[in-house]
Enzyme design. Structure first.
Site, PDB file in Angstrom:
ATOM      1  N   LYS A   1     -12.584  -1.211   3.416  1.00  0.00           N
ATOM      2  CA  LYS A   1     -13.266  -2.304   2.717  1.00  0.00           C
ATOM      3  C   LYS A   1     -13.672  -3.435   3.659  1.00  0.00           C
ATOM      4  O   LYS A   1     -14.553  -4.231   3.331  1.00  0.00           O
ATOM      5  CB  LYS A   1     -12.405  -2.791   1.562  1.00  0.00           C
ATOM      6  CG  LYS A   1     -12.359  -1.734   0.450  1.00  0.00           C
ATOM      7  CD  LYS A   1     -11.477  -2.103  -0.699  1.00  0.00           C
ATOM      8  CE  LYS A   1     -11.546  -1.056  -1.796  1.00  0.00           C
ATOM      9  NZ  LYS A   1     -10.875   0.216  -1.382  1.00  0.00           N
TER      10      LYS A   1
HETATM   11  C1  LIG Z   1     -11.102   1.486  -2.008  1.00  0.00           C
HETATM   12  C2  LIG Z   1     -10.547   2.665  -1.291  1.00  0.00           C
HETATM   13  C3  LIG Z   1     -11.005   3.981  -1.566  1.00  0.00           C
HETATM   14  C4  LIG Z   1     -12.029   4.298  -2.642  1.00  0.00           C
HETATM   15  O1  LIG Z   1     -13.314   3.836  -2.313  1.00  0.00           O
HETATM   16  P1  LIG Z   1     -14.459   3.708  -3.434  1.00  0.00           P
HETATM   17  O2  LIG Z   1     -15.620   3.071  -2.766  1.00  0.00           O
HETATM   18  O3  LIG Z   1     -13.859   2.856  -4.519  1.00  0.00           O
HETATM   19  O4  LIG Z   1     -14.759   5.087  -3.933  1.00  0.00           O
HETATM   20  C5  LIG Z   1     -10.483   5.027  -0.813  1.00  0.00           C
HETATM   21  N1  LIG Z   1      -9.535   4.802   0.131  1.00  0.00           N
HETATM   22  C6  LIG Z   1      -9.059   3.564   0.409  1.00  0.00           C
HETATM   23  C7  LIG Z   1      -8.008   3.398   1.458  1.00  0.00           C
HETATM   24  C8  LIG Z   1      -9.554   2.446  -0.279  1.00  0.00           C
HETATM   25  O5  LIG Z   1      -9.064   1.219   0.000  1.00  0.00           O
END
Ligand SMILES: *Cc1c(COP(=O)(O)O)cnc(C)c1O
Length: 498
Positions: free
Chosen positions: A112
């Site tokens: 993120k």
């Molecule tokens: C948020 C997250 C995901 C999922 O990503 P999306 O964009 O919501 O599909 C997968 N792995 C980790 C470690 C995350 O923080």
């Protein structure tokens, strides 16, 4: 370029407005009115194109009301020394045709960061463009990763404050420590003696409280949201798929016209949607492989065309994918129904009213032409972490392990062995318990001090700890407030001096 709502009942807006508002007033998600023509992507595979240069090219296609200078400045602030490697998102090949795209070298060790290190800068420029003269207050309820990434992204960004509520007993020890030691003069972190849903409900109640909005406006402030439906979180995620492609071409023998697959561990459908948009721009992708954990609502959707949220919710080893309503899916739906907002509205109403909807056969075919889906349960996730460690001496976090397991299923089912990139979404040391149990065994993992366990795991595997996690234990705690869910509104008032 203007942005329209997937539900078709809001007026088109500029990119700056789409970023500032997040959700369209009719409840839909913003999309470009016309997708940029397939870009001439050949230049992007040129050797020595940096992450920052790629970001500039891709962002300027979508954020056409930003000047090149503004974008350059935002990108410069977002992707620098805060990432542990100049490549920003390096690819590690474990065999000739399989690589991991490591998206966790940023300040919070999860993917993120790639969007949330940039979004605050895009938002402050957007605020200037729309002569928006209020302080932006980011309100976040988090189950772990998003809250910390938002705090790091917005810390000390002028004109903003960020307030994060986390469930006191509902996040991992590392995640909690990351948040309560947060620096920055505009950051506020508050524990809630409830679960994530209660924290989330409290935040939603504030967003929809008209009286509170008036008080905020009178004080020259406004709430904003940094969650993953904001278009400003999606565009930055296209960049690393192009980066991966350019790296495959330069260093790993992919011919320019040759296609490759991507596997994405998926929750809210943001990360994999970015890959899909990359393909729309001309990135030579073959299949987009959607990997879910035991909460496998997306696996069923892609395999059968039926979306059904009426099912048991499981807490898993991969908590960031514990989601039953994948909100970004609405943008894909818009394409599947042939860009007809009335049809999107109808599906979303069915989801709201009965918790399910079913695609037509033609729509399902369109979906399956691009996507393939599978899932991993808890035992399979643990076994995969172990197997990949034994085979390649490469340490996976549980989310990425789900991706690898589904890739193995894909290979078996289709025999398609073209080059493939698995999106690696978090550092294994963010989820020590699950990883240590898999690699060291339950007995050796029975260490109650999370930081001792983290070091034990690192020593035993010889895999270095990311410095930002290694230093966490000794950082001073700056946020100690813990409140009852009912006190959230009052707490926000106090923080903002209302
Ligand atoms: C948020 C997250 C995901 C999922 O990503 P999306 O964009 O919501 O599909 C997968 N792995 C980790 C470690 C995350 O923080």
């Amino acid at each position: 370029m203007r942005y329209i709502s997937t539900r078709g009942q809001s007026a088109p807006v500029t990119a700056a407005e789409a970023l500032l508002t997040g959700l369209a007033p009719d409840g839909g998600l913003y999309l470009p009115e016309r997708f940029p023509e397939e870009m001439a992507i050949a230049p992007l595979a040129e050797p020595n194109l940096t992450y920052q240069q790629l970001a500039q090219q891709i962002l300027s296609l979508f954020l056409s009301d930003y000047t090149q200078t503004e974008l350059k400045e935002c990108i410069h602030q977002a992707y620098g020394d805060n990432f542990a490697t100049p490549a920003v998102t390096p690819v590690t090949m474990v065999s000739e045709k399989l690589g991991f795209l490591e998206l966790w070298h940023g300040p919070t060790c999860a993917f993120k960061d790639l969007a949330l290190q940039l979004l605050p800068h895009l938002l402050t420029v957007a605020a200037g463009k729309t002569r928006f003269d209020r302080e932006i207050v980011l309100l976040v309820a988090t189950s772990g990763d998003t809250g910390k990434a938002a705090l790091e992204g917005f810390k000390d960004v002028p004109g903003t404050k960020v307030i994060v509520f986390y469930p006191e007993d509902g996040v991992s020890a590392v995640q909690k420590r990351q948040m309560i030691t947060q620096e920055g003069s505009n950051t506020y972190v508050v524990g809630v003696t409830g679960n994530f849903d209660q924290a989330q409900a409290g935040v939603k109640a504030l967003f929809t409280n008209a009286e509170f909005q008036r008080e905020m406006a009178a004080a020259g402030k406004t709430f904003s949201s940094a969650n993953s439906i904001n278009w400003g979180r999606l565009v930055p995620q296209l960049v690393y798929y192009f980066k991966a492609w350019s790296e495959l071409c330069q260093n790993h023998g992919l011919a320019p016209g040759e296609t490759f697959n991507v596997v994405v561990p998926t929750g809210n459908f943001g990360n994999i949607l970015a890959a899909y948009y990359g393909k729309k721009l001309g990135l030579p992708l073959h299949k987009l492989i959607c990997a879910s954990n035991r909460n496998n609502v997306l696996t069923e959707f892609i395999q059968t065309g039926a979306y059904n949220r009426n099912r048991q919710f499981y807490q898993t080893l991969s908590p960031s994918m514990d989601i039953l309503v994948s909100s970004n899916l609405e943008r894909l739906l818009y394409d599947l129904v042939g860009a007809d907002p009335a049809l999107v509205r109808s599906y979303m109403e069915q989801l709201q009213q009965k918790g399910s909807y079913r695609l037509t056969a033609a729509e399902r075919e369109r979906l399956q032409k691009e996507f393939w889906a599978g899932f991993a349960d808890e035992a399979e996730t643990t076994a995969t972490i172990r197997a990949v460690y034994d085979r390649y001496h490469y340490l996976l976090d549980p989310h990425t392990a789900v991706g690898y397991k589904v890739y193995a299923d894909y290979l078996k089912a289709t025999g398609d062995d073209r080059p493939t990139i698995i999106a690696s979404t978090a550092s294994p040391f963010k989820f020590n318990q699950g990883v240590a149990q898999a690699v060291l065994g339950p007995q050796a993992a029975a260490v109650t001090d999370e930081f001792a366990l983290m070091e034990k795991l690192s020593t035993a595997t010889g895999v270095a700890l990311p410095p930002v996690l290694a230093g966490l234990r000794d950082k001073p705690v700056r946020h100690q407030q813990v409140i009852a869910p009912a006190a959230m509104a009052e707490t926000v008032r106090k923080i903002l001096g209302l």
